[in-house]
Structures are given as structure tokens and as C-alpha cells.
Motif scaffolding. Structure first.
Motif, mmCIF file in Angstrom:
data_model
loop_
_atom_site.group_PDB
_atom_site.id
_atom_site.type_symbol
_atom_site.label_atom_id
_atom_site.label_comp_id
_atom_site.label_asym_id
_atom_site.label_seq_id
_atom_site.Cartn_x
_atom_site.Cartn_y
_atom_site.Cartn_z
ATOM 1 N N VAL A 77 6.086 11.491 3.168
ATOM 2 C CA VAL A 77 4.883 11.122 3.171
ATOM 3 C C VAL A 77 4.553 11.004 1.594
ATOM 4 C CG1 VAL A 77 2.392 11.978 3.181
ATOM 5 C CG2 VAL A 77 4.118 12.542 5.057
ATOM 6 N N VAL A 78 4.033 9.979 0.946
ATOM 7 C CA VAL A 78 3.986 9.561 -0.398
ATOM 8 C C VAL A 78 2.256 9.542 -0.379
ATOM 9 C CG1 VAL A 78 3.682 7.889 -2.127
ATOM 10 C CG2 VAL A 78 5.698 8.108 -0.558
ATOM 11 N N ALA A 79 1.808 10.689 -1.248
ATOM 12 C CA ALA A 79 0.531 10.572 -1.492
ATOM 13 C C ALA A 79 -0.232 9.591 -2.547
ATOM 14 C CB ALA A 79 0.279 12.050 -2.473
ATOM 15 N N PHE A 80 -1.306 8.825 -1.698
ATOM 16 C CA PHE A 80 -1.889 7.777 -2.518
ATOM 17 C C PHE A 80 -3.225 7.881 -2.169
ATOM 18 C CE2 PHE A 80 -3.598 3.218 -1.832
ATOM 19 C CZ PHE A 80 -2.971 3.046 -3.247
ATOM 20 N N SER A 81 -4.035 7.612 -3.437
ATOM 21 C CA SER A 81 -5.629 7.491 -3.328
ATOM 22 C C SER A 81 -6.056 6.226 -3.647
ATOM 23 C CB SER A 81 -6.248 8.803 -3.904
ATOM 24 O OG SER A 81 -7.570 8.731 -3.650
ATOM 25 N N PRO A 82 -6.502 5.430 -2.597
ATOM 26 C CA PRO A 82 -7.050 4.074 -3.408
ATOM 27 C C PRO A 82 -8.332 4.470 -3.958
ATOM 28 C CG PRO A 82 -7.194 4.447 -0.776
ATOM 29 C CD PRO A 82 -6.550 5.607 -1.240
ATOM 30 N N LEU A 83 -9.048 5.794 -3.745
ATOM 31 C CA LEU A 83 -10.508 5.798 -4.235
ATOM 32 C C LEU A 83 -10.305 5.989 -6.051
ATOM 33 C CD1 LEU A 83 -11.774 8.507 -1.700
ATOM 34 C CD2 LEU A 83 -11.992 5.825 -1.852
ATOM 35 N N ARG A 110 -14.644 -7.662 -4.413
ATOM 36 C CA ARG A 110 -14.242 -8.347 -3.464
ATOM 37 C C ARG A 110 -12.644 -8.417 -3.484
ATOM 38 N NH1 ARG A 110 -16.743 -14.125 -4.201
ATOM 39 N NH2 ARG A 110 -14.577 -14.536 -3.507
ATOM 40 N N ASP A 111 -11.986 -7.822 -4.417
ATOM 41 C CA ASP A 111 -10.571 -7.587 -4.585
ATOM 42 C C ASP A 111 -10.046 -6.522 -4.366
ATOM 43 O OD1 ASP A 111 -10.310 -10.270 -5.335
ATOM 44 O OD2 ASP A 111 -10.522 -9.881 -7.420
ATOM 45 N N ARG A 112 -10.912 -5.483 -3.759
ATOM 46 C CA ARG A 112 -10.619 -4.193 -3.295
ATOM 47 C C ARG A 112 -9.250 -4.181 -2.489
ATOM 48 N NH1 ARG A 112 -15.242 -5.380 -0.788
ATOM 49 N NH2 ARG A 112 -15.252 -4.833 1.333
ATOM 50 N N CYS A 113 -9.124 -4.772 -1.262
ATOM 51 C CA CYS A 113 -8.131 -4.818 -0.615
ATOM 52 C C CYS A 113 -6.936 -5.274 -1.194
ATOM 53 C CB CYS A 113 -8.280 -5.816 0.603
ATOM 54 S SG CYS A 113 -9.859 -4.981 1.809
ATOM 55 N N TYR A 114 -6.866 -6.395 -1.945
ATOM 56 C CA TYR A 114 -5.632 -6.574 -2.532
ATOM 57 C C TYR A 114 -5.318 -5.537 -3.586
ATOM 58 C CZ TYR A 114 -2.620 -9.002 -6.091
ATOM 59 O OH TYR A 114 -1.662 -9.369 -6.635
ATOM 60 N N ALA A 115 -5.986 -5.050 -4.435
ATOM 61 C CA ALA A 115 -6.001 -3.950 -5.382
ATOM 62 C C ALA A 115 -5.391 -2.691 -4.648
ATOM 63 C CB ALA A 115 -7.039 -3.753 -6.068
ATOM 64 N N CYS A 116 -5.692 -2.306 -3.451
ATOM 65 C CA CYS A 116 -5.415 -1.372 -2.910
ATOM 66 C C CYS A 116 -3.820 -1.539 -2.268
ATOM 67 C CB CYS A 116 -6.114 -0.926 -1.710
ATOM 68 S SG CYS A 116 -5.816 0.371 -0.714
ATOM 69 N N LYS A 117 -3.604 -2.606 -1.614
ATOM 70 C CA LYS A 117 -2.504 -2.955 -1.173
ATOM 71 C C LYS A 117 -1.321 -2.884 -2.422
ATOM 72 C CE LYS A 117 -1.645 -3.723 2.441
ATOM 73 N NZ LYS A 117 -1.401 -2.982 3.880
ATOM 74 N N LYS A 118 -1.642 -3.542 -3.399
ATOM 75 C CA LYS A 118 -0.925 -3.741 -4.640
ATOM 76 C C LYS A 118 -0.503 -2.236 -5.113
ATOM 77 C CE LYS A 118 -0.620 -6.028 -9.096
ATOM 78 N NZ LYS A 118 -1.141 -6.840 -9.994
ATOM 79 N N ALA A 119 -1.310 -1.549 -5.229
ATOM 80 C CA ALA A 119 -1.064 -0.148 -5.708
ATOM 81 C C ALA A 119 -0.471 0.677 -4.844
ATOM 82 C CB ALA A 119 -2.603 0.497 -6.077
ATOM 83 N N LEU A 120 -0.806 0.625 -3.588
ATOM 84 C CA LEU A 120 0.099 1.426 -2.378
ATOM 85 C C LEU A 120 1.604 0.937 -2.569
ATOM 86 C CD1 LEU A 120 0.589 3.017 0.045
ATOM 87 C CD2 LEU A 120 -0.189 1.209 1.481
ATOM 88 N N LEU A 121 1.929 -0.533 -2.723
ATOM 89 C CA LEU A 121 3.299 -0.622 -2.686
ATOM 90 C C LEU A 121 3.989 -0.243 -4.114
ATOM 91 C CD1 LEU A 121 2.942 -4.215 -1.220
ATOM 92 C CD2 LEU A 121 3.846 -2.315 -0.195
ATOM 93 N N ALA A 122 3.307 -0.288 -4.890
ATOM 94 C CA ALA A 122 3.749 0.193 -6.189
ATOM 95 C C ALA A 122 4.079 1.588 -6.154
ATOM 96 C CB ALA A 122 2.865 0.035 -7.584
ATOM 97 N N ALA A 123 3.059 2.478 -5.445
ATOM 98 C CA ALA A 123 3.518 3.716 -5.511
ATOM 99 C C ALA A 123 4.673 4.233 -4.495
ATOM 100 C CB ALA A 123 2.280 4.490 -4.797
ATOM 101 N N LEU A 124 4.757 3.265 -3.511
ATOM 102 C CA LEU A 124 6.195 3.496 -2.822
ATOM 103 C C LEU A 124 7.328 3.007 -3.355
ATOM 104 C CD1 LEU A 124 4.843 2.070 0.619
ATOM 105 C CD2 LEU A 124 4.880 4.244 -0.015
ATOM 106 N N ARG A 125 7.287 2.068 -4.166
ATOM 107 C CA ARG A 125 8.282 1.699 -5.029
ATOM 108 C C ARG A 125 8.843 2.800 -6.124
ATOM 109 N NH1 ARG A 125 6.276 -3.329 -4.391
ATOM 110 N NH2 ARG A 125 5.268 -3.798 -6.319
ATOM 111 N N GLU A 126 7.777 3.257 -6.592
ATOM 112 C CA GLU A 126 7.841 4.184 -7.677
ATOM 113 C C GLU A 126 8.783 5.374 -7.006
ATOM 114 O OE1 GLU A 126 5.008 7.411 -9.893
ATOM 115 O OE2 GLU A 126 4.492 5.393 -9.998
ATOM 116 N N ARG A 127 8.236 5.832 -5.751
ATOM 117 C CA ARG A 127 8.987 6.930 -5.136
ATOM 118 C C ARG A 127 10.466 6.776 -4.787
ATOM 119 N NH1 ARG A 127 12.578 8.371 -3.125
ATOM 120 N NH2 ARG A 127 12.858 9.685 -1.106
ATOM 121 N N LEU A 128 10.796 5.429 -4.850
ATOM 122 C CA LEU A 128 12.231 4.962 -4.568
ATOM 123 C C LEU A 128 12.891 4.900 -5.940
ATOM 124 C CD1 LEU A 128 11.611 2.143 -1.758
ATOM 125 C CD2 LEU A 128 12.490 4.676 -1.480
ATOM 126 N N ALA A 129 12.235 4.758 -6.998
ATOM 127 C CA ALA A 129 13.108 4.700 -8.185
ATOM 128 C C ALA A 129 13.767 5.901 -8.682
ATOM 129 C CB ALA A 129 11.897 4.299 -9.253
#
Length: 124
Positions: free
Chosen positions: A89-95, A105-124
């Protein structure tokens, strides 16, 4: 085979499922390491099952935070455990994102982009 072995599939759908399976398997076998973002939905569960059935090692990652109901996180964890999958489990808060907090209007894109970055960071 995963999807194309199902009984009663129309021939064109069965052929498409076989091609998808072959492409997925070929891509997965050539990747140095794989991770799957496991939300617990049908798409991510299918991908996990397909990789597992082909014997392709991967790590399942689940984003947990205030945007994901605890019951959904527990369900994803139970599903992974029942299949013997490694799940982190990777902790992530879009808030924390200004676009989300401000209702951009771009909140969904920003959230998905940050979420994928957080997952990639976990793998680094």
C-alpha cells in the motif's frame, strides 16, 4: 491462456482476446520488472491474474488515502492475499494537490499524474 479460453465467446471476440493475451505476455516477458496499480477494479484484477497465470513476476501496488474508502482498500488486500500476490500500500493524498483542493478543471489529471509519480517513486 487467460481470456480466450472462456466458453461461448464469439469467434471474433475470442480471436481478439487471444491477440491481446499474446501481446500482453510478450510485453511482460521483456520488461525488466513489473508493477501493477491494483485498485481492486476489474481491469487491474484482470491484469494481475493474467500475469500470475503466465508466471510473470510483478508487484501489486495499491494507493491508500482519504480518496479511497477503507472498505475498498481492505477488499483489494483480501483479493490479493487470496491469490498469494505481494501487495504494498502506497500512501497518497490527492488533497495535498492545489488543483484538487481548489476544484480545478484539471484536478483529475493532476491527481492521476501525482498518483503515478508516487507509485513510480516507490519503485525507485
Amino acid at each position: 491462456m487467460v481470456a480466450a479460453d472462456g466458453p461461448g465467446l464469439p469467434a471474433p471476440l475470442a480471436a481478439a482476446a487471444r491477440r491481446l493475451h499474446e501481446r500482453l505476455t510478450a510485453c511482460a516477458r521483456t520488461a525488466p520488472a513489473l508493477a501493477v496499480a491494483l485498485s481492486g477494479g476489474v481491469d487491474s484484477r484482470f491484469l494481475c491474474l493474467a500475469l500470475q497465470r503466465e508466471g510473470i513476476p510483478f508487484l501489486a501496488l495499491h494507493a491508500g488515502g482519504p480518496h479511497v474508502p477503507e472498505a475498498e482498500s481492505r477488499a483489494a488486500a483480501r483479493w490479493a492475499e487470496a491469490r498469494g500476490l505481494a501487495l504494498e500500500v502506497v500512501a497518497f493524498s490527492p488533497l495535498a494537490l492545489p488543483e484538487v483542493r481548489g476544484g480545478s478543471r484539471d484536478r483529475c489529471y493532476a491527481c492521476k499524474k501525482a498518483l503515478l509519480a508516487a507509485l513510480r517513486e516507490r519503485l525507485a
